[in-house]
Design a protein around this motif. Structure first.
Motif, mmCIF file in Angstrom:
data_model
loop_
_atom_site.group_PDB
_atom_site.id
_atom_site.type_symbol
_atom_site.label_atom_id
_atom_site.label_comp_id
_atom_site.label_asym_id
_atom_site.label_seq_id
_atom_site.Cartn_x
_atom_site.Cartn_y
_atom_site.Cartn_z
ATOM 1 N N SER A 51 -0.030 71.831 -1.433
ATOM 2 C CA SER A 51 0.669 71.103 -2.491
ATOM 3 C C SER A 51 1.672 71.977 -3.239
ATOM 4 C CB SER A 51 -0.335 70.524 -3.493
ATOM 5 O OG SER A 51 -1.136 69.543 -2.897
ATOM 6 N N ASP A 59 -3.254 66.772 -4.489
ATOM 7 C CA ASP A 59 -1.889 66.317 -4.221
ATOM 8 C C ASP A 59 -1.121 65.927 -5.478
ATOM 9 O OD1 ASP A 59 -3.941 64.243 -3.989
ATOM 10 O OD2 ASP A 59 -2.279 62.857 -3.747
ATOM 11 N N ILE A 60 -1.806 65.720 -6.625
ATOM 12 C CA ILE A 60 -1.053 65.414 -7.843
ATOM 13 C C ILE A 60 -0.892 66.646 -8.739
ATOM 14 C CG2 ILE A 60 -1.837 63.018 -7.783
ATOM 15 C CD1 ILE A 60 -3.505 63.680 -10.306
ATOM 16 N N GLU A 111 2.730 67.331 -9.736
ATOM 17 C CA GLU A 111 3.228 66.433 -10.784
ATOM 18 C C GLU A 111 2.771 66.895 -12.160
ATOM 19 O OE1 GLU A 111 3.365 61.660 -11.890
ATOM 20 O OE2 GLU A 111 2.277 62.350 -10.114
ATOM 21 N N LEU A 112 1.510 67.322 -12.270
ATOM 22 C CA LEU A 112 1.011 67.825 -13.542
ATOM 23 C C LEU A 112 1.764 69.090 -13.970
ATOM 24 C CD1 LEU A 112 -2.803 67.330 -12.841
ATOM 25 C CD2 LEU A 112 -1.518 66.167 -14.643
ATOM 26 N N LYS A 125 4.792 69.945 -13.032
ATOM 27 C CA LYS A 125 6.166 69.543 -13.344
ATOM 28 C C LYS A 125 6.284 69.020 -14.773
ATOM 29 C CE LYS A 125 9.834 66.394 -11.792
ATOM 30 N NZ LYS A 125 10.177 65.323 -10.811
ATOM 31 N N ILE A 126 5.306 68.239 -15.202
ATOM 32 C CA ILE A 126 5.322 67.679 -16.551
ATOM 33 C C ILE A 126 5.304 68.783 -17.599
ATOM 34 C CG2 ILE A 126 3.925 66.386 -18.223
ATOM 35 C CD1 ILE A 126 3.134 64.538 -15.880
ATOM 36 N N GLN A 181 8.579 70.656 -17.675
ATOM 37 C CA GLN A 181 9.662 69.862 -18.269
ATOM 38 C C GLN A 181 9.554 69.777 -19.790
ATOM 39 O OE1 GLN A 181 9.386 66.158 -16.094
ATOM 40 N NE2 GLN A 181 10.934 66.789 -14.608
ATOM 41 N N ILE A 217 -1.305 61.331 -16.735
ATOM 42 C CA ILE A 217 -0.903 60.629 -15.521
ATOM 43 C C ILE A 217 -2.161 60.134 -14.807
ATOM 44 C CG2 ILE A 217 1.159 62.072 -15.293
ATOM 45 C CD1 ILE A 217 -0.206 63.348 -12.845
ATOM 46 N N TYR A 227 -5.031 59.083 -12.063
ATOM 47 C CA TYR A 227 -5.593 59.497 -10.784
ATOM 48 C C TYR A 227 -6.923 58.793 -10.601
ATOM 49 C CZ TYR A 227 -9.366 62.584 -12.454
ATOM 50 O OH TYR A 227 -10.516 63.077 -13.014
#
Length: 357
Positions: free
Chosen positions: A31, A101-102, A105-106, A108-109, A112, A195, A197
């Protein structure tokens, strides 16, 4: 180094996860690929998890901390934070119940701009996968009890990432298996993003949930309530006066006026409820802005008290019947759960206060 390239350290506490740890590490690597490290904190697993992790460190960016004895997940997370090199710190379980796999995304948040990113079961599209009803109920009750402390849907999640500054110089005192709640109560942050899951049932190994974990959680919750909210402390004091009122009128009506003890007990309970409502209305929740008539609030208070009895009995039955915990111990959990339910529902419904500022 640009903010978007902040290194990630993922802390994974382990105890008897030999069947899962290798697959998890490979999935994380797939990932993230680069710019990350894994810190495994192993509590002397009898099944050799620590040794397997050491072998994995030859092929992956991974370090292992070996601790003597089973010291608990919360303290393991802090031990991992202490040696982690990344500016973004992550926590996830070793049992593959948290989907790797997430993780991007975590991360990235956080990169950002968010301070904390949480994998959540209680936002839209989140939930449970192949989970027993009793486990779902226990999770929902624990989450509901914790929510008045923080503005987060899933404060009991064990799957989250945060900026190091959130916990830097913060005195955390972990108890048991849940550390995110304490971080949310005591940490330094502004923005939290959740997010969804699906929390899957473990396929390999054994669950660590037992009566000690549940008791530790209740103790931790009470400590956080006392440290966070003045209202909770007042609510506890009022509850103690209610016990005195109950006992006094039970004695008075049964011994002095000669009423049958069950009749006297029923009246004494209602008088203690009225006593508790009165003091909570004029003291504990005096700053609440709910415009409802006092009799409507009293009716709500009575309904909450009745529902707390249902919670008590449900926990007593469930813990004894399904978790095979001795019934007197189960009853202690039931009393604790009922008390927290009582406070939570009265704060959120009777007086319509969700969180103390």
């Amino acid at each position: 180094m640009r903010p978007k390239d902040l290194q990630v350290s993922i802390v994974i506490p382990t105890y008897n996860e030999a069947a899962n740890i290798g697959l998890l590490v490979k999935k994380i690597h797939k990932s993230l690929k680069a710019n990350y490290e894994i810190v495994i904190v192993d509590d002397s697993s009898p099944d050799g998890t620590g040794k397997i992790a050491e072998n994995l460190s030859r092929g992956f960016p991974l370090r292992v901390i070996h601790r003597k004895g089973k010291l608990g997940l919360g303290s393991a997370v802090l031990a991992g934070f202490e040696v982690a090199r990344g500016e973004v710190l992550g926590v996830m379980d070793a049992d593959l119940q948290h989907p790797p796999d997430i993780v991007p995304e975590l991360v990235k948040i956080v990169n950002q701009g968010a301070d904390i990113a949480i994998g959540s079961r209680y936002v839209p599209n989140g939930g449970f996968q192949n989970f027993a009803s009793i486990r779902k109920l226990a999770s929902k009750l624990a989450t509901l009890a914790a929510r008045p402390l923080v503005r987060v849907k899933d404060p009991m999640s064990g799957f989250f990432f945060l900026r190091r500054k959130v916990v830097e110089d913060v005195a955390l005192e972990p108890r048991g298996y849940k550390i995110l709640l304490e971080i949310l109560v005591k940490g330094k942050y502004k923005e939290v993003v959740e997010i969804p899951y699906l929390f899957a049932d473990r396929k390999l190994g054994q669950s660590k949930l037992d009566s000690k974990v549940a008791l530790s959680f209740l103790q931790h919750l009470v400590v956080l309530y006392f440290s966070k909210t003045k209202r909770f402390r007042k609510f506890c004091i009022v509850g103690l006066t209610g016990i005195f009122v109950n006992m006094f009128f039970l004695w008075l009506l049964a011994e002095v006026f000669g009423l049958f003890y069950l009749v006297a007990g029923f009246i004494a309970v209602e008088l203690s409820i009225i006593n508790n409502f009165t003091w909570n209305n004029i003291w504990t929740f005096k700053e609440a802005k709910d415009p409802s008539h006092v009799l409507i609030k009293l009716g709500k208070f009575n309904l909450v008290s009745l529902s707390a009895l249902v919670v008590n009995m449900s926990v007593l039955y469930s813990f004894t019947q399904f978790l095979h915990i001795y019934y007197l111990i189960s009853n202690l959990f039931g009393i604790g759960a009922a008390f927290l339910w009582n406070y939570t529902m009265n704060a959120r419904w009777t007086w319509r206060e969700t969180q103390e500022g």
